[in-house]
Design a protein around this motif. Structure first.
Motif, PDB file in Angstrom:
ATOM      1  N   ALA A  10       0.853  -1.188   0.000  1.00 27.46           N
ATOM      2  CA  ALA A  10       0.000   0.000   0.000  1.00 27.46           C
ATOM      3  C   ALA A  10       0.886   1.235   0.000  1.00 27.46           C
ATOM      4  O   ALA A  10       2.004   1.204   0.509  1.00 27.46           O
ATOM      5  CB  ALA A  10      -0.901   0.011   1.233  1.00 27.46           C
ATOM      6  N   ASP A  11       0.348   2.293  -0.580  1.00 30.73           N
ATOM      7  CA  ASP A  11       0.987   3.603  -0.501  1.00 30.73           C
ATOM      8  C   ASP A  11       0.336   4.298   0.684  1.00 30.73           C
ATOM      9  O   ASP A  11      -0.830   4.658   0.632  1.00 30.73           O
ATOM     10  CB  ASP A  11       0.734   4.362  -1.806  1.00 30.73           C
ATOM     11  CG  ASP A  11       1.249   5.792  -1.773  1.00 30.73           C
ATOM     12  OD1 ASP A  11       1.705   6.249  -0.695  1.00 30.73           O
ATOM     13  OD2 ASP A  11       1.193   6.453  -2.823  1.00 30.73           O
ATOM     14  N   VAL A  12       1.078   4.433   1.773  1.00 31.75           N
ATOM     15  CA  VAL A  12       0.512   5.098   2.957  1.00 31.75           C
ATOM     16  C   VAL A  12       1.222   6.421   3.241  1.00 31.75           C
ATOM     17  O   VAL A  12       1.143   6.952   4.339  1.00 31.75           O
ATOM     18  CB  VAL A  12       0.519   4.175   4.204  1.00 31.75           C
ATOM     19  CG1 VAL A  12      -0.436   3.006   3.994  1.00 31.75           C
ATOM     20  CG2 VAL A  12       1.923   3.670   4.527  1.00 31.75           C
ATOM     21  N   GLY A  51       9.181   2.971  -5.146  1.00 29.84           N
ATOM     22  CA  GLY A  51       8.594   4.305  -5.191  1.00 29.84           C
ATOM     23  C   GLY A  51       7.903   4.599  -3.870  1.00 29.84           C
ATOM     24  O   GLY A  51       8.468   4.336  -2.800  1.00 29.84           O
ATOM     25  N   ASP A  52       6.657   5.085  -3.949  1.00 28.67           N
ATOM     26  CA  ASP A  52       5.933   5.438  -2.726  1.00 28.67           C
ATOM     27  C   ASP A  52       5.172   4.259  -2.129  1.00 28.67           C
ATOM     28  O   ASP A  52       4.392   4.431  -1.197  1.00 28.67           O
ATOM     29  CB  ASP A  52       4.979   6.619  -3.006  1.00 28.67           C
ATOM     30  CG  ASP A  52       4.068   6.378  -4.192  1.00 28.67           C
ATOM     31  OD1 ASP A  52       4.039   5.257  -4.741  1.00 28.67           O
ATOM     32  OD2 ASP A  52       3.368   7.330  -4.599  1.00 28.67           O
ATOM     33  N   ASP A  53       5.387   3.058  -2.658  1.00 37.06           N
ATOM     34  CA  ASP A  53       4.638   1.902  -2.170  1.00 37.06           C
ATOM     35  C   ASP A  53       5.431   1.073  -1.183  1.00 37.06           C
ATOM     36  O   ASP A  53       6.549   0.641  -1.473  1.00 37.06           O
ATOM     37  CB  ASP A  53       4.203   1.021  -3.348  1.00 37.06           C
ATOM     38  CG  ASP A  53       3.227   1.755  -4.231  1.00 37.06           C
ATOM     39  OD1 ASP A  53       2.085   1.938  -3.789  1.00 37.06           O
ATOM     40  OD2 ASP A  53       3.627   2.179  -5.327  1.00 37.06           O
ATOM     41  N   LEU A  54       4.821   0.844  -0.022  1.00 34.29           N
ATOM     42  CA  LEU A  54       5.416   0.024   1.032  1.00 34.29           C
ATOM     43  C   LEU A  54       5.027  -1.433   0.770  1.00 34.29           C
ATOM     44  O   LEU A  54       3.842  -1.733   0.587  1.00 34.29           O
ATOM     45  CB  LEU A  54       4.875   0.503   2.386  1.00 34.29           C
ATOM     46  CG  LEU A  54       5.316  -0.243   3.630  1.00 34.29           C
ATOM     47  CD1 LEU A  54       6.830  -0.152   3.827  1.00 34.29           C
ATOM     48  CD2 LEU A  54       4.594   0.347   4.854  1.00 34.29           C
ATOM     49  N   ALA A 130       6.064  -2.832  -8.927  1.00 33.62           N
ATOM     50  CA  ALA A 130       6.149  -1.695  -9.843  1.00 33.62           C
ATOM     51  C   ALA A 130       5.490  -0.460  -9.238  1.00 33.62           C
ATOM     52  O   ALA A 130       4.578  -0.573  -8.410  1.00 33.62           O
ATOM     53  CB  ALA A 130       5.501  -2.039 -11.174  1.00 33.62           C
ATOM     54  N   ASP A 131       5.973   0.698  -9.642  1.00 37.98           N
ATOM     55  CA  ASP A 131       5.361   1.958  -9.193  1.00 37.98           C
ATOM     56  C   ASP A 131       5.103   2.846 -10.399  1.00 37.98           C
ATOM     57  O   ASP A 131       5.840   2.793 -11.388  1.00 37.98           O
ATOM     58  CB  ASP A 131       6.275   2.677  -8.191  1.00 37.98           C
ATOM     59  CG  ASP A 131       5.584   3.896  -7.583  1.00 37.98           C
ATOM     60  OD1 ASP A 131       4.367   3.816  -7.320  1.00 37.98           O
ATOM     61  OD2 ASP A 131       6.249   4.930  -7.383  1.00 37.98           O
ATOM     62  N   LYS A 132       4.053   3.664 -10.298  1.00 37.03           N
ATOM     63  CA  LYS A 132       3.617   4.596 -11.345  1.00 37.03           C
ATOM     64  C   LYS A 132       3.102   3.853 -12.576  1.00 37.03           C
ATOM     65  O   LYS A 132       3.321   4.248 -13.722  1.00 37.03           O
ATOM     66  CB  LYS A 132       4.736   5.574 -11.737  1.00 37.03           C
ATOM     67  CG  LYS A 132       5.279   6.386 -10.572  1.00 37.03           C
ATOM     68  CD  LYS A 132       4.270   7.355  -9.973  1.00 37.03           C
ATOM     69  CE  LYS A 132       4.863   8.122  -8.792  1.00 37.03           C
ATOM     70  NZ  LYS A 132       4.698   7.386  -7.506  1.00 37.03           N
ATOM     71  N   THR A 133       2.415   2.737 -12.312  1.00 34.00           N
ATOM     72  CA  THR A 133       1.754   2.018 -13.402  1.00 34.00           C
ATOM     73  C   THR A 133       0.545   1.279 -12.839  1.00 34.00           C
ATOM     74  O   THR A 133       0.118   1.572 -11.726  1.00 34.00           O
ATOM     75  CB  THR A 133       2.734   1.084 -14.134  1.00 34.00           C
ATOM     76  OG1 THR A 133       2.036   0.452 -15.204  1.00 34.00           O
ATOM     77  CG2 THR A 133       3.333   0.035 -13.211  1.00 34.00           C
ATOM     78  N   ASP A 231      -2.796   1.650  -9.192  1.00 31.42           N
ATOM     79  CA  ASP A 231      -2.767   0.410  -8.423  1.00 31.42           C
ATOM     80  C   ASP A 231      -1.436  -0.252  -8.653  1.00 31.42           C
ATOM     81  O   ASP A 231      -1.367  -1.343  -9.192  1.00 31.42           O
ATOM     82  CB  ASP A 231      -3.867  -0.522  -8.894  1.00 31.42           C
ATOM     83  CG  ASP A 231      -5.025   0.262  -9.426  1.00 31.42           C
ATOM     84  OD1 ASP A 231      -5.802   0.704  -8.599  1.00 31.42           O
ATOM     85  OD2 ASP A 231      -5.118   0.421 -10.648  1.00 31.42           O
ATOM     86  N   ASP A 232      -0.387   0.456  -8.310  1.00 36.27           N
ATOM     87  CA  ASP A 232       0.960  -0.031  -8.550  1.00 36.27           C
ATOM     88  C   ASP A 232       1.047  -1.510  -8.172  1.00 36.27           C
ATOM     89  O   ASP A 232       0.863  -1.859  -7.016  1.00 36.27           O
ATOM     90  CB  ASP A 232       1.925   0.838  -7.759  1.00 36.27           C
ATOM     91  CG  ASP A 232       1.735   2.297  -8.154  1.00 36.27           C
ATOM     92  OD1 ASP A 232       1.669   2.573  -9.354  1.00 36.27           O
ATOM     93  OD2 ASP A 232       1.618   3.132  -7.253  1.00 36.27           O
ATOM     94  N   PRO A 233       1.280  -2.378  -9.169  1.00 36.17           N
ATOM     95  CA  PRO A 233       1.035  -3.798  -8.964  1.00 36.17           C
ATOM     96  C   PRO A 233       2.257  -4.594  -8.519  1.00 36.17           C
ATOM     97  O   PRO A 233       3.395  -4.143  -8.635  1.00 36.17           O
ATOM     98  CB  PRO A 233       0.612  -4.245 -10.362  1.00 36.17           C
ATOM     99  CG  PRO A 233       1.431  -3.389 -11.270  1.00 36.17           C
ATOM    100  CD  PRO A 233       1.604  -2.061 -10.568  1.00 36.17           C
TER     101      PRO A 233
HETATM  102 MG    MG Z   1       2.823   4.317  -6.038  1.00 39.11          MG
END
Ligand code: MG
Ligand code: F6R
Length: 365
Positions: A10-12, A51-54, A130-133, A231-233
């Motif tokens: 999740a991006d928190v 990226g911003d996803d933990l 992945a981030d930003k996709t 929904d960065d998968p």
């Molecule tokens: Mg993200």
């Protein structure tokens, strides 16, 4: 032994903006997961960020969709949100769409990919993040890994893979699923997964039924009804033996594959394979990034990771992504850099257009 590998993300909260994840969030997640491990709730864990996803990588014996495991992840994200709020990180708690946990994180904002396996005598796995996709970003690489002999030599050469694989595809608009066998039905499969914004490869199996790969597929925008970040998968792939070799699994990422995402989730851009330290999309909030962590499982222990894109063999892929990024960026607000109108319906663009609705006059003809 039978065990479950769960990747829940999740991006928190982003640092700075949406470009990365602050170390304090990773520390908080590690502290809480160590406690869960000490209590025997999970076998092992690894925490990272793309990226911003933990990203929480967990092994346990509770099976997929287990309320306790999902609750644990939810609590970790909640606690990390508190840390993000204290530091006033950007978009604190953004992917936690519900106020309270209700049995399963699916549909509540976080992304999930989980598989239950019989751990083999040696069990190499790769976790892609992945981030930003968006979730459709795995369609092309999964097709190449499991169905393209120009990518995966084993499909031709190895008796254990020669029979091909089975793809489970989800239609995220109509909420339905279909299964295709390859190579027999490759063309039918491609009819759908080529439209990666709607049809997404959820899982791949051997013809004998062993799980080979699983992805996270939900679309946050469809859950929230408006743009709430992409929904960065994530995607888990088993390697070697009856599955593609590690190098065959990584090979699809040598191509500057164009995915949706990038700035404001509203642009097409190349998916750049990077080591974890470079998974910090800054240029125009991108270009989209993918990382690949390899682990050997040992009775559920996560031996690793190896940062698999940290290899000069991917330098040229990164360069090609930059060349393509330059070409696309020059299009500015024009399609096909910007997503087509239908795909923008879930962004804030409709609000901008609504303001102009009155100004439109009919054409006389
Ligand atoms: Mg993200
Ligand atoms: C895309 C992304 C960023 C943001 C952009 C605007 O997935 O995370 O490109 O969309 O930075 O962010 P907000 O609207 O949150 O200020």
């Amino acid at each position: 032994a039978t065990l479950t590998l769960s990747v829940i993300k999740a991006d928190v909260g982003g640092y700075v903006g949406h470009s990365a994840c602050h170390e304090a969030l990773l520390d908080e997640a590690r502290t809480l997961l160590s406690q869960a491990q000490a209590k025997g709730e999970i076998l092992d864990f690894y925490v990272t960020a793309c990226g911003d996803d933990l990203q929480l990588i967990l092994t346990h014996t509770h099976g997929t969709d287990h309320a306790g495991i999902h609750h644990l992840a939810w609590d970790v994200f909640k606690a990390c949100t508190e840390v993000a709020r204290r530091l006033k990180l950007y978009g604190a708690g953004q992917d936690l769409l519900a106020d309270a946990f209700s049995g399963n994180v699916r549909g509540m904002g976080p992304g999930v990919a989980e598989m239950t396996i019989e751990e083999r005598p040696s069990e190499p796995v790769i976790i892609f993040m992945a981030d930003k996709t968006s979730a459709g970003a795995w369609n092309l690489p999964l097709y190449k890994m499991f169905a393209d002999p120009f990518n995966t030599a084993g499909l031709v050469i190895s008796p254990s893979m020669h029979a091909g694989f089975r793809f489970e595809v989800h239609d995220v608009i109509e909420h339905r699923r279909i299964v295709f066998d390859t190579p027999e039905e490759s063309y039918d499969l491609l009819v759908f997964i080529g439209a990666a914004g709607r049809y997404m490869v959820k899982a791949v199996y051997t013809k004998r039924g062993a799980i080979a790969a699983v992805s996270s597929t939900q679309r946050l925008a469809l859950i929230a009804g408006k743009y709430v970040g992409k929904d960065d998968p994530v995607c888990i792939v088993r390697c070697q033996g009856e599955f593609p070799a590690v190098g065959e699994v990584l090979e699809p990422f040598t191509l500057p594959h164009i995915v949706e995402g990038w700035m404001r989730g509203s642009h097409y851009g190349p998916l750049m394979p990077v080591p974890v330290r470079q998974a910090t999309p800054s240029r125009f909030d991108g270009p989209p990034r993918v990382i690949a962590l390899g682990f050997q499982l040992a009775e559920g222990r996560l031996i690793g990771p190896r940062d698999l894109f940290d290899d000069p063999g991917f330098d040229e892929a990164r360069r090609l992504c930059n060349v393509l990024a330059d070409a696309l960026r020059q299009h500015g607000p024009f399609e096909p850099h910007r997503l087509p109108m239908e795909a923008m319906e879930y962004t804030t663009l409709p609000e901008v257009m609504a303001r102009l609705a009155e100004r439109w006059q009919p054409l006389e003809d």
